[in-house]
Design a protein around this motif. Structure first.
Motif, PDB file in Angstrom:
ATOM      1  N   GLU A  70     -13.512   4.806   8.329  1.00  0.00           N
ATOM      2  CA  GLU A  70     -12.379   4.490   7.082  1.00  0.00           C
ATOM      3  C   GLU A  70     -10.933   4.391   7.582  1.00  0.00           C
ATOM      4  O   GLU A  70     -10.651   5.071   8.723  1.00  0.00           O
ATOM      5  CB  GLU A  70     -12.305   5.996   6.052  1.00  0.00           C
ATOM      6  N   ILE A  71     -10.562   3.370   7.397  1.00  0.00           N
ATOM      7  CA  ILE A  71      -9.129   3.008   7.934  1.00  0.00           C
ATOM      8  C   ILE A  71      -8.021   3.006   6.761  1.00  0.00           C
ATOM      9  O   ILE A  71      -8.039   2.366   5.920  1.00  0.00           O
ATOM     10  CB  ILE A  71      -9.085   1.441   8.580  1.00  0.00           C
ATOM     11  N   GLN A  72      -7.085   4.076   7.020  1.00  0.00           N
ATOM     12  CA  GLN A  72      -6.037   4.292   6.477  1.00  0.00           C
ATOM     13  C   GLN A  72      -4.871   3.339   6.692  1.00  0.00           C
ATOM     14  O   GLN A  72      -4.256   3.993   8.067  1.00  0.00           O
ATOM     15  CB  GLN A  72      -5.626   5.629   6.067  1.00  0.00           C
ATOM     16  N   ALA A  76      -6.299  -6.924   3.486  1.00  0.00           N
ATOM     17  CA  ALA A  76      -7.192  -5.721   2.919  1.00  0.00           C
ATOM     18  C   ALA A  76      -8.617  -5.982   3.087  1.00  0.00           C
ATOM     19  O   ALA A  76      -9.419  -5.322   3.431  1.00  0.00           O
ATOM     20  CB  ALA A  76      -6.481  -5.627   1.565  1.00  0.00           C
ATOM     21  N   GLU A  77      -8.974  -7.301   2.833  1.00  0.00           N
ATOM     22  CA  GLU A  77     -10.123  -7.690   2.558  1.00  0.00           C
ATOM     23  C   GLU A  77     -10.964  -7.525   4.023  1.00  0.00           C
ATOM     24  O   GLU A  77     -11.958  -6.803   4.380  1.00  0.00           O
ATOM     25  CB  GLU A  77     -10.455  -9.029   2.273  1.00  0.00           C
ATOM     26  N   VAL A  98      -9.960  -5.511   6.464  1.00  0.00           N
ATOM     27  CA  VAL A  98     -10.009  -4.191   6.738  1.00  0.00           C
ATOM     28  C   VAL A  98     -11.043  -3.427   6.218  1.00  0.00           C
ATOM     29  O   VAL A  98     -11.978  -2.818   6.766  1.00  0.00           O
ATOM     30  CB  VAL A  98      -8.745  -3.336   6.375  1.00  0.00           C
ATOM     31  N   ILE A  99     -11.548  -3.872   4.941  1.00  0.00           N
ATOM     32  CA  ILE A  99     -12.676  -3.305   4.216  1.00  0.00           C
ATOM     33  C   ILE A  99     -14.012  -3.740   4.932  1.00  0.00           C
ATOM     34  O   ILE A  99     -14.872  -2.979   5.112  1.00  0.00           O
ATOM     35  CB  ILE A  99     -12.704  -3.746   2.772  1.00  0.00           C
ATOM     36  N   GLU A 140     -14.435  -1.916   8.299  1.00  0.00           N
ATOM     37  CA  GLU A 140     -14.791  -0.541   7.924  1.00  0.00           C
ATOM     38  C   GLU A 140     -16.365  -0.479   7.918  1.00  0.00           C
ATOM     39  O   GLU A 140     -16.934   0.478   8.386  1.00  0.00           O
ATOM     40  CB  GLU A 140     -14.183   0.103   6.737  1.00  0.00           C
ATOM     41  N   GLU A 141     -17.014  -1.243   7.118  1.00  0.00           N
ATOM     42  CA  GLU A 141     -18.104  -1.400   6.816  1.00  0.00           C
ATOM     43  C   GLU A 141     -19.115  -1.625   8.363  1.00  0.00           C
ATOM     44  O   GLU A 141     -19.869  -0.971   8.748  1.00  0.00           O
ATOM     45  CB  GLU A 141     -18.622  -2.580   5.837  1.00  0.00           C
ATOM     46  N   ARG A 185      -9.143   4.943  -3.085  1.00  0.00           N
ATOM     47  CA  ARG A 185      -9.398   5.927  -2.681  1.00  0.00           C
ATOM     48  C   ARG A 185      -8.234   6.824  -1.778  1.00  0.00           C
ATOM     49  O   ARG A 185      -8.627   7.818  -1.208  1.00  0.00           O
ATOM     50  CB  ARG A 185     -10.456   5.769  -1.096  1.00  0.00           C
ATOM     51  N   ASN A 207       0.850  -1.076  -0.049  1.00  0.00           N
ATOM     52  CA  ASN A 207       0.015  -0.119   0.043  1.00  0.00           C
ATOM     53  C   ASN A 207       0.833   1.318  -0.051  1.00  0.00           C
ATOM     54  O   ASN A 207       1.767   1.447   0.986  1.00  0.00           O
ATOM     55  CB  ASN A 207      -0.876  -0.107   1.189  1.00  0.00           C
ATOM     56  N   ALA A 247     -10.684  -5.842  -2.492  1.00  0.00           N
ATOM     57  CA  ALA A 247     -10.338  -5.233  -1.269  1.00  0.00           C
ATOM     58  C   ALA A 247      -9.363  -4.157  -1.553  1.00  0.00           C
ATOM     59  O   ALA A 247      -9.175  -2.876  -1.094  1.00  0.00           O
ATOM     60  CB  ALA A 247     -10.203  -6.251   0.060  1.00  0.00           C
ATOM     61  N   MET A 248      -8.339  -4.811  -2.210  1.00  0.00           N
ATOM     62  CA  MET A 248      -6.863  -3.787  -2.395  1.00  0.00           C
ATOM     63  C   MET A 248      -7.361  -2.682  -3.170  1.00  0.00           C
ATOM     64  O   MET A 248      -6.921  -1.389  -3.049  1.00  0.00           O
ATOM     65  CB  MET A 248      -5.776  -4.627  -3.056  1.00  0.00           C
ATOM     66  N   MET A 287      -9.133  -0.224  -1.197  1.00  0.00           N
ATOM     67  CA  MET A 287      -8.572   0.466  -0.226  1.00  0.00           C
ATOM     68  C   MET A 287      -7.523   1.498  -0.783  1.00  0.00           C
ATOM     69  O   MET A 287      -7.386   2.668  -0.487  1.00  0.00           O
ATOM     70  CB  MET A 287      -7.758  -0.370   0.654  1.00  0.00           C
TER      71      MET A 287
END
Lengths: 314, 73
Positions: free
Chosen positions: B51-53, B38-39, B41-42, B45-46, A129, A99, A122-123, A126
């Motif tokens: 929103e997680i950066q 990543a999946e 984290v998404i 978030e929901e 955005r 990332n 998902a990547m 992420m």
């Protein structure tokens, strides 16, 4: 002419990128691809800032067209090369293996177009955005570091998950692949394997010969156990790793086996110890050509196919 | 609690017992790669509506939980 959102985003004639392949994609190849109407990309790989500055200078001495740099985020020199691309005002920055969020401000201030490579939805969500200008959806058919999902399945799902332009990568080597990628919703393509046989590509003759001899089943994935699977042409090295991966060998020993093998393949042409990265399309690469000719041939074919699609509608 | 939510997600993803997931468990040991992270984290978030950066690579479940707590503000 095929014009898409990608040719609007970046001033290139054809919506095609040349992948940032470690030890292969240098300033000379990148310049040849950019001169041929695509976007050439220099691989920063694990190299240091000086190497990258040098390659950028090589590219600039050979072309006045825009080109890109691929930043491998797992590189120990990532921070240093991230600064170089900003200082040098490189037009396009593609990123792999992670990332790029922490460099986004720096790169955007430098006016770069940042385009991360993603291997999952998902990547894509992420990274999409965090200020990316487009996304490269890379399927598992590709050479080098790969995800599991194939281009055919990945590209439409990534397109559904983002409003950004999507560039398809993996499994594309000719105009048929380009036409298919556009059908899947992509607005451009990234090719690596086909450019291995570009005349301006400086890899060892043994590497080129190996690609020319490859068939549809010539590649293998190794490195899954270590969490970074890599697709390469079957070779004494890759066969040995493949077997040992499922033995008692330690992770450290496996890592050690892979050290320097990309350089051994690309620079030394070491048929025993080298790791010859290539995608599943290696079997479709049949001849050596100038980069410009590769690009023209691909897009002439794609255009012909796309003009003919109406014949199926009755 | 964020940690419990992450643990539940992981248990669901990899099909392990939620009790086996500790703060110090590494994603690697749990068989979770960067794409899985990543999946999750998404999904988180929901669930959390934030929103997680992610700017740094997360090694352990505890690290990720702590990071998300800090992002919740």
């Amino acid at each position: 002419m095929i014009k898409t959102a990608l040719t609007e985003l970046i001033p290139i004639e054809y919506p095609i990128f040349q992948g940032g392949m470690a030890w292969i994609a240098d300033g000379k190849l990148a310049a040849a691809v950019s001169n041929g109407g695509g976007l050439g990309i220099i691989a920063a790989m694990n190299a240091d800032a000086d190497y990258l500055r040098q390659q950028i200078a090589v590219a600039r001495s050979l072309t006045d067209k825009p080109f890109g740099v691929n930043i491998m985020l797992m590189s120990p020199n990532a921070d240093a090369v991230a600064q170089v691309v900003a200082d040098e005002k490189v037009a396009v920055i593609t990123t792999g293996a992670g990332n790029p969020a922490k460099y986004m401000d720096l790169w955007q201030q430098a006016g770069a177009c940042v385009i991360p490579v993603v291997a999952s939805v998902a990547m894509a969500k992420m990274l999409g955005r965090s200020g990316a200008a487009a996304l490269i959806a890379e399927g598992g058919e590709s050479g080098g570091h790969v995800g599991d999902t194939t281009t055919m399945a990945l590209v439409p799902q990534v397109c559904d998950a983002t409003t950004l332009p999507v560039i398809a990568a993996g499994g594309i080597a000719d105009g048929r692949g380009v036409a298919a990628a556009l059908m899947l919703g992509a607005c451009g393509v990234q090719l690596g394997t086909r450019f291995l046989l570009a005349e301006e590509c400086s890899i060892h003759t043994n590497y080129k010969e190996k690609v020319l001899k490859a068939t549809d089943i010539s590649t293998i994935i190794t490195g899954k156990r270590l969490g970074h699977p890599v697709r390469s042409l079957k070779s004494p090295f890759s066969n040995a790793v493949f077997k040992l991966e499922y033995s008692q060998i330690s992770d450290a020993e496996l890592e050690e086996m892979a050290r320097d093998t990309l350089r051994l393949a690309a620079v030394e042409g070491d048929m025993q110890k080298g790791c010859f990265l290539a995608g599943q399309v290696a079997g479709m690469v049949k001849k050596s050509q100038p980069a410009r000719q590769i690009i023209q041939e691909i897009f002439d074919e794609a255009e012909l196919i796309l003009k003919g699609v109406n014949r199926w509608i009755k | 609690m964020v940690f419990e939510k992450i643990a539940a997600l992981i248990a669901d993803h990899v099909g392990c017992d939620i009790a086996d997931i500790k703060a110090e468990s590494t994603f690697e040991a749990l068989g979770i790669d960067s794409l899985d992270t990543a999946e999750m984290v998404i999904e988180l978030e929901e669930e959390l509506g934030i929103e997680i950066q992610l700017k740094e690579k997360m090694e352990t479940v505890g690290q990720l939980a702590k990071y998300i707590e800090s992002q919740k503000g």
